[in-house]
Design a protein around this motif. Structure first.
Motif, mmCIF file in Angstrom:
data_model
loop_
_atom_site.group_PDB
_atom_site.id
_atom_site.type_symbol
_atom_site.label_atom_id
_atom_site.label_comp_id
_atom_site.label_asym_id
_atom_site.label_seq_id
_atom_site.Cartn_x
_atom_site.Cartn_y
_atom_site.Cartn_z
ATOM 1 N N UNK A 1 0.866 -1.137 -0.033
ATOM 2 C CA UNK A 1 0.152 -0.183 -0.050
ATOM 3 C C UNK A 1 0.895 1.309 0.003
ATOM 4 N N UNK A 2 0.580 2.135 -1.097
ATOM 5 C CA UNK A 2 1.215 3.653 -0.885
ATOM 6 C C UNK A 2 0.033 4.453 -0.607
ATOM 7 N N UNK A 3 -0.245 5.227 0.353
ATOM 8 C CA UNK A 3 -1.116 6.402 0.737
ATOM 9 C C UNK A 3 -0.535 7.654 0.555
ATOM 10 N N UNK A 4 -1.405 8.543 -0.182
ATOM 11 C CA UNK A 4 -0.815 9.992 -0.398
ATOM 12 C C UNK A 4 -1.754 10.888 -0.133
ATOM 13 N N UNK A 5 -1.444 11.940 0.387
ATOM 14 C CA UNK A 5 -2.316 13.041 0.620
ATOM 15 C C UNK A 5 -1.766 14.405 0.357
ATOM 16 N N UNK A 6 -2.711 15.361 0.098
ATOM 17 C CA UNK A 6 -2.462 16.879 -0.471
ATOM 18 C C UNK A 6 -3.377 17.838 0.081
ATOM 19 N N UNK B 1 -1.265 7.272 8.774
ATOM 20 C CA UNK B 1 0.099 7.509 9.023
ATOM 21 C C UNK B 1 0.422 8.747 8.125
ATOM 22 N N UNK B 2 -0.178 8.794 6.947
ATOM 23 C CA UNK B 2 0.027 9.717 6.091
ATOM 24 C C UNK B 2 -0.668 11.178 6.579
ATOM 25 N N UNK B 3 -1.886 11.014 7.216
ATOM 26 C CA UNK B 3 -2.354 12.298 7.718
ATOM 27 C C UNK B 3 -1.419 12.811 9.054
ATOM 28 N N UNK B 4 -0.941 11.945 9.679
ATOM 29 C CA UNK B 4 -0.180 12.146 10.730
ATOM 30 C C UNK B 4 0.956 12.835 10.411
ATOM 31 N N UNK B 5 1.792 12.565 9.305
ATOM 32 C CA UNK B 5 2.585 13.240 8.525
ATOM 33 C C UNK B 5 2.390 14.576 8.224
ATOM 34 N N UNK B 6 1.415 14.925 7.789
ATOM 35 C CA UNK B 6 0.869 16.509 7.418
ATOM 36 C C UNK B 6 0.529 16.877 8.553
ATOM 37 N N UNK B 7 0.074 16.456 9.614
ATOM 38 C CA UNK B 7 -0.266 16.951 11.019
ATOM 39 C C UNK B 7 0.915 17.554 11.605
ATOM 40 N N UNK B 8 1.927 16.677 11.593
ATOM 41 C CA UNK B 8 3.537 17.060 12.182
ATOM 42 C C UNK B 8 3.961 18.438 11.385
ATOM 43 N N UNK B 9 3.905 18.360 10.096
ATOM 44 C CA UNK B 9 4.295 19.722 9.555
ATOM 45 C C UNK B 9 3.485 20.767 9.899
ATOM 46 N N UNK B 10 2.062 20.693 10.111
ATOM 47 C CA UNK B 10 1.453 21.846 10.299
ATOM 48 C C UNK B 10 1.700 22.400 11.744
ATOM 49 N N UNK B 11 1.888 21.309 12.578
ATOM 50 C CA UNK B 11 2.430 21.628 14.302
ATOM 51 C C UNK B 11 3.780 22.405 14.024
ATOM 52 N N UNK B 12 4.479 21.902 13.197
ATOM 53 C CA UNK B 12 5.843 22.524 13.275
ATOM 54 C C UNK B 12 5.955 24.145 12.425
ATOM 55 N N UNK B 13 4.817 24.205 11.758
ATOM 56 C CA UNK B 13 4.849 25.487 11.106
ATOM 57 C C UNK B 13 3.806 26.544 11.972
ATOM 58 N N UNK B 14 3.426 25.908 13.235
ATOM 59 C CA UNK B 14 2.408 26.366 14.182
ATOM 60 C C UNK B 14 1.242 26.990 13.749
ATOM 61 N N UNK B 15 0.687 25.912 13.082
ATOM 62 C CA UNK B 15 -0.584 26.029 12.495
ATOM 63 C C UNK B 15 -1.779 25.042 12.926
ATOM 64 N N UNK B 16 -3.071 25.639 12.725
ATOM 65 C CA UNK B 16 -4.079 24.415 13.451
ATOM 66 C C UNK B 16 -3.893 23.252 12.708
ATOM 67 N N UNK B 17 -4.124 22.289 13.454
ATOM 68 C CA UNK B 17 -4.387 20.717 13.053
ATOM 69 C C UNK B 17 -5.498 20.472 12.281
ATOM 70 N N UNK B 18 -5.360 19.384 11.550
ATOM 71 C CA UNK B 18 -6.663 19.296 10.628
ATOM 72 C C UNK B 18 -7.659 18.519 11.296
ATOM 73 N N UNK B 19 -8.763 18.992 11.198
ATOM 74 C CA UNK B 19 -10.096 18.583 11.879
ATOM 75 C C UNK B 19 -10.354 17.187 11.071
ATOM 76 N N UNK B 20 -11.446 16.367 11.538
ATOM 77 C CA UNK B 20 -11.739 15.275 10.812
ATOM 78 C C UNK B 20 -12.467 15.605 9.576
#
Length: 236
Positions: free
Chosen positions: A67-72, A211-230
């Motif tokens: 499996x390869x999961x991608x998100x954008x 896991x793919x969503x988690x990677x995006x959330x980490x980048x948002x956190x490191x940019x000090x931006x709001x996390x994704x809501x469901x």
């Protein structure tokens, strides 16, 4: 620097891998020998090559991608994070992933982003493509490129802050950053069992997408931006 990145130019991804065969007996005699030789230092005298084979998925020479999961991100009116997965026969999922990159993420300012991607996901995908005689997409073909020309972003690298001996797992990093854990069902050590013994690819896809969503959330956190809501996460 992170704040200057356009999130819409980043393809976030995660892969799930398993041993290429269900068990050690599926290997040819030559591959059994090569497996024993490859893993002799990791196994030491604690495990036989056969007993150690359930870990074969971490080596591209002896494993395969299931499996390869991608998100954008998109920002058309409101922010959303669109996620999809490629799964099934390995060669075809690699071709489909390559087609996505070459069609939609092929510009010089486009980046691939994963956690520990530079050490695992990106080289693993490239090696499996070569094994299947698939021409590498430009984003994965690193030959002759200078470090600053490599279009890869790694959340583990970002967290290291130059401390190259330091490793932090995705589960630990999401935990300390206050991000909902993607490891609420299975973890990487269980993927082989779920794939071969339970024949439950849907469970693996869900795990990979989290896991793919988690990677995006980490980048948002490191940019000090709001996390994704469901309701901002959309499967396509």
């Amino acid at each position: 620097m992170l704040h200057k990145l356009n999130l819409e130019n980043i393809l976030f991804l995660d892969i799930e891998t398993v041993p290429e065969h269900k068990d050690f007996e599926g290997l040819t005699d030559e591959m059994k020998y090569l497996w024993a030789d490859k893993t002799k230092y990791q196994r030491k005298e604690d495990f036989s090559p056969e007993e150690f084979y359930d870990r074969a998925g971490i080596w591209a020479e002896f494993g395969k991608i299931v499996c390869i999961s991608v998100g954008y991100f998109t920002f058309k009116g409101t922010r959303s994070f669109r996620i999809t997965s490629f799964y099934g026969e390995e060669k075809q999922l690699l071709i489909d992933f390559k087609n996505l990159i070459e069609t939609h993420f092929n510009r010089p300012n486009h980046l691939l982003c994963a956690h520990n991607g530079k050490e695992f996901d990106f080289p693993y995908i490239a090696r499996r493509m070569i094994i299947h005689q698939i021409t590498l997409p430009e984003k994965l073909n690193l030959f002759g490129k200078k470090p600053w020309e490599v279009a890869h972003l790694d959340t583990l690298d970002l967290w290291k802050f130059g401390d190259y001996k330091h490793y932090t797992s995705l589960k630990l990093l999401t935990g300390i950053l206050g991000i909902p854990s993607p490891k609420d069902d299975i973890d990487g050590s269980q993927v082989r069992e779920v794939f071969y013994d339970q024949n439950d690819i849907d469970r693996i896809i869900l795990y990979c997408e989290k896991d793919t969503v988690a990677v995006a959330q980490i980048l948002l956190r490191m940019r000090q931006e709001a996390l994704l809501e469901s309701d901002e996460i959309i499967s396509v």
